[in-house]
Write an enzyme that holds these catalytic residues in place. Structure first.
Site, PDB file in Angstrom:
ATOM      1  N   GLU A  52       0.884  -1.172   0.000  1.00  0.00           N
ATOM      2  CA  GLU A  52       0.000   0.000   0.000  1.00  0.00           C
ATOM      3  C   GLU A  52       0.912   1.209   0.000  1.00  0.00           C
ATOM      4  O   GLU A  52       1.425   1.605   1.047  1.00  0.00           O
ATOM      5  CB  GLU A  52      -0.873  -0.009   1.262  1.00  0.00           C
ATOM      6  CG  GLU A  52      -1.899  -1.102   1.314  1.00  0.00           C
ATOM      7  CD  GLU A  52      -3.042  -0.860   0.349  1.00  0.00           C
ATOM      8  OE1 GLU A  52      -3.393   0.304   0.091  1.00  0.00           O
ATOM      9  OE2 GLU A  52      -3.563  -1.842  -0.174  1.00  0.00           O
ATOM     10  N   CYS A 105      -2.486   9.466   1.837  1.00  0.00           N
ATOM     11  CA  CYS A 105      -2.113   8.782   0.598  1.00  0.00           C
ATOM     12  C   CYS A 105      -3.137   9.070  -0.498  1.00  0.00           C
ATOM     13  O   CYS A 105      -2.806   9.137  -1.669  1.00  0.00           O
ATOM     14  CB  CYS A 105      -1.973   7.285   0.839  1.00  0.00           C
ATOM     15  SG  CYS A 105      -3.384   6.554   1.678  1.00  0.00           S
TER      16      CYS A 105
HETATM   17  P1  NDP Z   1       7.810   5.339   4.979  1.00  0.00           P
HETATM   18  O1  NDP Z   1       7.930   4.633   3.694  1.00  0.00           O
HETATM   19  O2  NDP Z   1       8.877   6.288   5.348  1.00  0.00           O
HETATM   20  O3  NDP Z   1       7.697   4.307   6.197  1.00  0.00           O
HETATM   21  C1  NDP Z   1       6.682   3.346   6.267  1.00  0.00           C
HETATM   22  C2  NDP Z   1       7.065   2.291   7.269  1.00  0.00           C
HETATM   23  O4  NDP Z   1       8.187   1.564   6.763  1.00  0.00           O
HETATM   24  C3  NDP Z   1       7.515   2.852   8.613  1.00  0.00           C
HETATM   25  O5  NDP Z   1       7.109   2.000   9.642  1.00  0.00           O
HETATM   26  C4  NDP Z   1       9.010   2.845   8.479  1.00  0.00           C
HETATM   27  O6  NDP Z   1       9.662   2.863   9.703  1.00  0.00           O
HETATM   28  C5  NDP Z   1       9.219   1.552   7.744  1.00  0.00           C
HETATM   29  N1  NDP Z   1      10.499   1.431   7.058  1.00  0.00           N
HETATM   30  C6  NDP Z   1      11.391   2.394   6.714  1.00  0.00           C
HETATM   31  N2  NDP Z   1      12.442   1.854   6.058  1.00  0.00           N
HETATM   32  C7  NDP Z   1      12.213   0.513   5.989  1.00  0.00           C
HETATM   33  C8  NDP Z   1      12.935  -0.584   5.422  1.00  0.00           C
HETATM   34  N3  NDP Z   1      14.098  -0.414   4.790  1.00  0.00           N
HETATM   35  N4  NDP Z   1      12.394  -1.810   5.523  1.00  0.00           N
HETATM   36  C9  NDP Z   1      11.202  -2.004   6.142  1.00  0.00           C
HETATM   37  N5  NDP Z   1      10.483  -0.997   6.694  1.00  0.00           N
HETATM   38  C10 NDP Z   1      10.993   0.240   6.619  1.00  0.00           C
HETATM   39  O7  NDP Z   1       6.376   6.018   4.931  1.00  0.00           O
HETATM   40  P2  NDP Z   1       5.791   7.052   5.952  1.00  0.00           P
HETATM   41  O8  NDP Z   1       5.767   6.478   7.316  1.00  0.00           O
HETATM   42  O9  NDP Z   1       6.499   8.340   5.716  1.00  0.00           O
HETATM   43  O10 NDP Z   1       4.269   7.151   5.466  1.00  0.00           O
HETATM   44  C11 NDP Z   1       3.880   7.973   4.437  1.00  0.00           C
HETATM   45  C12 NDP Z   1       3.756   7.224   3.137  1.00  0.00           C
HETATM   46  O11 NDP Z   1       2.811   6.179   3.287  1.00  0.00           O
HETATM   47  C13 NDP Z   1       3.225   8.071   2.017  1.00  0.00           C
HETATM   48  O12 NDP Z   1       3.936   7.811   0.838  1.00  0.00           O
HETATM   49  C14 NDP Z   1       1.783   7.629   1.890  1.00  0.00           C
HETATM   50  O13 NDP Z   1       1.240   7.883   0.622  1.00  0.00           O
HETATM   51  C15 NDP Z   1       1.884   6.198   2.220  1.00  0.00           C
HETATM   52  N6  NDP Z   1       0.586   5.668   2.643  1.00  0.00           N
HETATM   53  C16 NDP Z   1      -0.105   4.841   1.807  1.00  0.00           C
HETATM   54  C17 NDP Z   1      -1.381   4.395   2.144  1.00  0.00           C
HETATM   55  C18 NDP Z   1      -2.146   3.480   1.234  1.00  0.00           C
HETATM   56  O14 NDP Z   1      -3.178   2.948   1.652  1.00  0.00           O
HETATM   57  N7  NDP Z   1      -1.721   3.245   0.005  1.00  0.00           N
HETATM   58  C19 NDP Z   1      -2.003   4.769   3.405  1.00  0.00           C
HETATM   59  C20 NDP Z   1      -1.190   5.636   4.213  1.00  0.00           C
HETATM   60  C21 NDP Z   1       0.046   6.050   3.831  1.00  0.00           C
HETATM   61  P3  NDP Z   1      10.142   4.265  10.330  1.00  0.00           P
HETATM   62  O15 NDP Z   1       9.002   5.219  10.256  1.00  0.00           O
HETATM   63  O16 NDP Z   1      10.441   3.892  11.706  1.00  0.00           O
HETATM   64  O17 NDP Z   1      11.303   4.700   9.500  1.00  0.00           O
END
Ligand code: NDP
Length: 495
Positions: free
Chosen positions: A240, A274
């Site tokens: 997602e 998103c």
């Molecule tokens: P990120 O991609 O920065 O992070 C998402 C999650 O992945 C966090 O828990 C993060 O941890 C973790 N993460 C970071 N690096 C890694 C890695 N290398 N391997 C595994 N996990 C990792 O997204 P955001 O938290 O900034 O959220 C915003 C984004 O999410 C936007 O792009 C938005 O559009 C999308 N989104 C999509 C939705 C959908 O339904 N399609 C719904 C809501 C949001 P940590 O934060 O601790 O770095």
């Protein structure tokens, strides 16, 4: 903390975007902690699976009851960690509970054994299919909707009979811990839902841990890293990812309603959605009227950190830099400011910003901005609007406003969901799957597809009587082979 630690953990602080103060300190779980959690989840998953649909539904209903009764407390925590207004946090909780209720109520109907028709050749076999839980599932969540978004995976994975190891964003671990603790109160016997805290490294360790699936919600860039890590263990993934949603306003649209939807869609939650409206394509016949409506309305919406603010500050400092870069790039490339602009950025707080005439290849049109901004472009007709909306590599949601042609326009849109004459309704209807196409990801949360996402289909046959035409045996004689040749021609040779 629900997850046990096998080594003395490092810790990290969480600061509220509203005050800058430290509001929580959590362990950074490393690979050994992740492995231990996944191993516990495997056992817990078997216990949870054997509990059966009815008992699982009862437990999930009780979890829902706790969340609902203590929703003020949860909403306050969401506000403290994300900066969003309390009322918006409550909206998120309500929507999440609708999906949780649906998943618990419908899991058996959707996933339980279904009889299917056999075939002429296999008439002696009864056939059925059941959707079985995968076992131990990892869920990785974002910070922007720390209740609604992870529950879109957690509720469905749990209702399907899986144990889950959940890694929330490092910005919202408190909300994650709250949800996991509330679950443990209704399922005290086994660690069916566990929490892991930490940064991207903890998420990466979860991807490498050999869990049976990763349900990832986050940015497209991180999604690609998750996919690459999961490839090593052939771990399936639900992606997602980000969006760059458009709103189309046709010549016959209710312009006031479209403007209202555009302003809410672009600026609520500080645009950190998103499915946020980031691009608007307006028929030239109503363009000027629409821009006037949008600007007049957006002018009345103020962002801030106080209780009167209609939306809060940007949750992470890094996101402010992205918003600034996108606005600056658009202005350098000839866009005009109808409202806001670079001056609208004050620390973490960004006021509504509306850009006109932004070229289609500038960052504010091509990349996810994730801020309270929108670009508005004038188009010749609905065809041009559709063509421009579909040109994005993102394809999550889209909104169309047209009194007569809404459904026809919607049918030509490439995206996971389309709303006609209202904004984002599809995300709140539990029966409807939600997910993206292209860079917005693949797989679905919510609805029947959201339940099946965390299962595998297991087919079963049961012999009802001796086969009239025994084919899978060395005792098959030339008579059967002759009959098969006749049958092939009869069944398939007359086309
Ligand atoms: P990120 O991609 O920065 O992070 C998402 C999650 O992945 C966090 O828990 C993060 O941890 C973790 N993460 C970071 N690096 C890694 C890695 N290398 N391997 C595994 N996990 C990792 O997204 P955001 O938290 O900034 O959220 C915003 C984004 O999410 C936007 O792009 C938005 O559009 C999308 N989104 C999509 C939705 C959908 O339904 N399609 C719904 C809501 C949001 P940590 O934060 O601790 O770095």
């Amino acid at each position: 903390m629900t997850a046990g630690t096998t080594t003395a953990p490092d810790v990290f602080d969480v600061r509220s975007p509203l005050t800058g103060e430290v509001i929580g300190t959590y362990p950074v779980h490393g690979p050994a902690d992740v492995a231990a959690s996944v191993s516990r989840a495997r056992l817990a998953g078997t216990w949870w699976d054997w509990l059966g649909f009815a008992e699982r539904a009862r437990r999930l209903d009780r979890w829902r009851g706790i969340i609902a009764r203590r929703s003020d407390e949860l909403a306050e925590l969401v506000r403290a960690e994300t900066g969003k207004p309390r009322a918006d946090a409550m909206l998120e909780v309500v929507m999440a509970l609708e999906h949780l209720a649906w998943a618990a109520r419908n899991a058996k109907k959707v996933l339980g054994p279904h009889t299917v028709r056999s075939s002429l050749l296999m008439l002696n076999e009864a056939a059925s299919v059941a959707h079985r839980p995968l076992g131990a599932v990892g869920v990785i969540g974002p910070w922007n909707y720390p209740v609604f978004t992870p529950l879109g995976s957690l509720s469905f994975a749990l209702a399907a009979g899986n144990a889950v190891v959940y890694k929330p964003s490092e910005h919202t671990p408190g909300v994650g811990a709250w949800l996991v603790d509330a679950f443990a109160a209704v399922v005290p016997e086994q660690p069916v839902l566990q929490l892991l805290t930490g940064d991207g490294g903890t998420g990466a360790a979860l991807c490498r841990s050999g869990v049976d699936k990763i349900g990832f919600t986050g940015s497209t860039a991180t999604g690609k890293q998750v996919l690459a890590a999961c490839a090593a263990t052939l771990t399936p993934v639900l992606m997602e990812c980000g969006g760059k949603d458009a709103l189309i306003v046709d010549a016959d649209a209710d312009v006031a309603a479209a403007a209202d939807a555009a302003v809410w869609g672009a600026t609520s939650n500080a645009g950190q959605t998103c499915l946020g409206v980031e691009r608007v394509y307006v028929h030239r016949a109503v363009h000027d009227e629409f821009v006037a409506e949008v600007v007049a309305l957006a002018r009345t919406i103020r962002a801030g950190t106080g209780p009167e603010a209609r939306f809060g500050p940007m949750t992470t400092p890094g996101q402010v830099d992205v918003v600034r870069a996108h606005i600056a790039d658009a202005l350098d490339r000839g866009a005009r400011v109808a409202l806001g602009g670079l001056d609208a950025i004050d620390g973490r707080v960004v006021q509504p910003t509306i850009l006109l005439d932004a070229p289609e290849d500038c960052l504010a049109v091509t990349e996810e901005t994730f801020g309270p901004t929108m670009t508005i472009a004038k188009v010749r007709d609905a065809d041009e609007a559709v063509q421009r909306a579909n040109a994005s590599r993102y394809a999550l949601g889209l909104t169309v406003f047209s009194r007569r042609n809404g459904t026809r326009i919607a049918a030509r849109i490439r995206s996971g969901a389309v709303a006609v004459n209202s904004y984002v309704g599809f995300a709140a209807i539990p029966n409807l799957p939600l997910g993206g196409v292209g860079d917005s990801g693949f797989g679905r949360v919510h609805g029947p597809e959201g339940l099946k996402e965390f299962t595998y289909a297991r087919s079963m046959t049961r012999r009802r009587f001796r086969a009239p035409l025994p084919v899978t045996t060395f005792r098959r004689g030339p008579r059967v082979d002759r009959l098969i040749r006749v049958l092939v021609r009869l069944l398939h040779g007359r086309r």
